[in-house]
Write an enzyme that holds these catalytic residues in place. Structure first.
Site, PDB file in Angstrom:
ATOM      1  CG  HIS A  34      -0.102   0.137   2.510  1.00  0.00           C
ATOM      2  ND1 HIS A  34       0.543  -0.951   3.071  1.00  0.00           N
ATOM      3  CD2 HIS A  34       0.176   1.200   3.297  1.00  0.00           C
ATOM      4  CE1 HIS A  34       1.188  -0.547   4.160  1.00  0.00           C
ATOM      5  NE2 HIS A  34       0.980   0.756   4.322  1.00  0.00           N
ATOM      6  CG  HIS A 116       7.198   5.230   0.742  1.00  0.00           C
ATOM      7  ND1 HIS A 116       6.754   6.229   1.588  1.00  0.00           N
ATOM      8  CD2 HIS A 116       7.369   4.133   1.511  1.00  0.00           C
ATOM      9  CE1 HIS A 116       6.672   5.744   2.827  1.00  0.00           C
ATOM     10  NE2 HIS A 116       7.039   4.478   2.804  1.00  0.00           N
TER      11      HIS A 116
END
Length: 170
Positions: A34, A116
């Site tokens: 995620h 990220h």
């Protein structure tokens, strides 16, 4: 209870990330691959209801968009974390800013928000440098559509599960 807000990339990106996460991320079994939009925080029932209403408002104004992963990077020396980096972070940054406003404003963030997808963490310095040296030579070229935001909560066994998902419908 602990709550956090994330977006999940499409399955082909999750599969790529999980090839590395399986061995190098101790949180692999607790949460799927995620991008964190807002760090976890302890909320009571009233705060949760404010957050849900806020997320309903925010997601009604933002359109679905695509992101592009183009390299592996690291937060070294601050953290021993390897991650898939985005070519352009503007749309995820905007989503983060909108989500982290109003009742979800973060008074004192722990870190500067850097979109990220973590592929390794809690690595020794040697392991981090070895893995980073190998992975940064690989060609990374993956796109993913982002069309919803997920409000997650942490269960008693430490894993994360969806409380509610919000379609981007702007």
């Amino acid at each position: 209870m602990l709550y956090g807000i994330v977006v999940f990339p499409e399955k082909h990106v999750q599969d790529l990330a999980n090839n590395w996460r399986r061995r190098h991320d101790p949180h692999y079994s607790a949460i799927p691959a995620h991008l964190t939009i807002r760090e976890e925080e302890e909320w009571n029932d009233d705060e949760l209801q404010l957050a849900v209403a806020h997320l309903e408002r925010v997601t009604s104004t933002i359109q679905a968009f695509s992101i592009h992963f183009n390299r592996v990077s690291t937060f070294y020396p601050v953290n021993h974390v390897l991650y898939l980096a985005l070519q352009d972070t503007a749309l995820i940054q905007k989503l983060h800013e909108e989500v982290s406003s109003g009742p979800l404003t973060i008074a004192a963030p722990k870190y500067v928000f850097t979109p990220h997808l973590t592929i390794g963490q809690q690595l020794s310095a040697d392991e981090l440098h070895d893995l980073y040296g190998n992975l940064r030579m690989q060609s990374i070229d993956f796109s993913s559509k982002i069309d919803r935001v997920h409000l997650l909560y942490q269960t008693d066994n430490g894993s994360w599960t969806a409380y509610q998902s919000f379609l981007l419908r702007g």
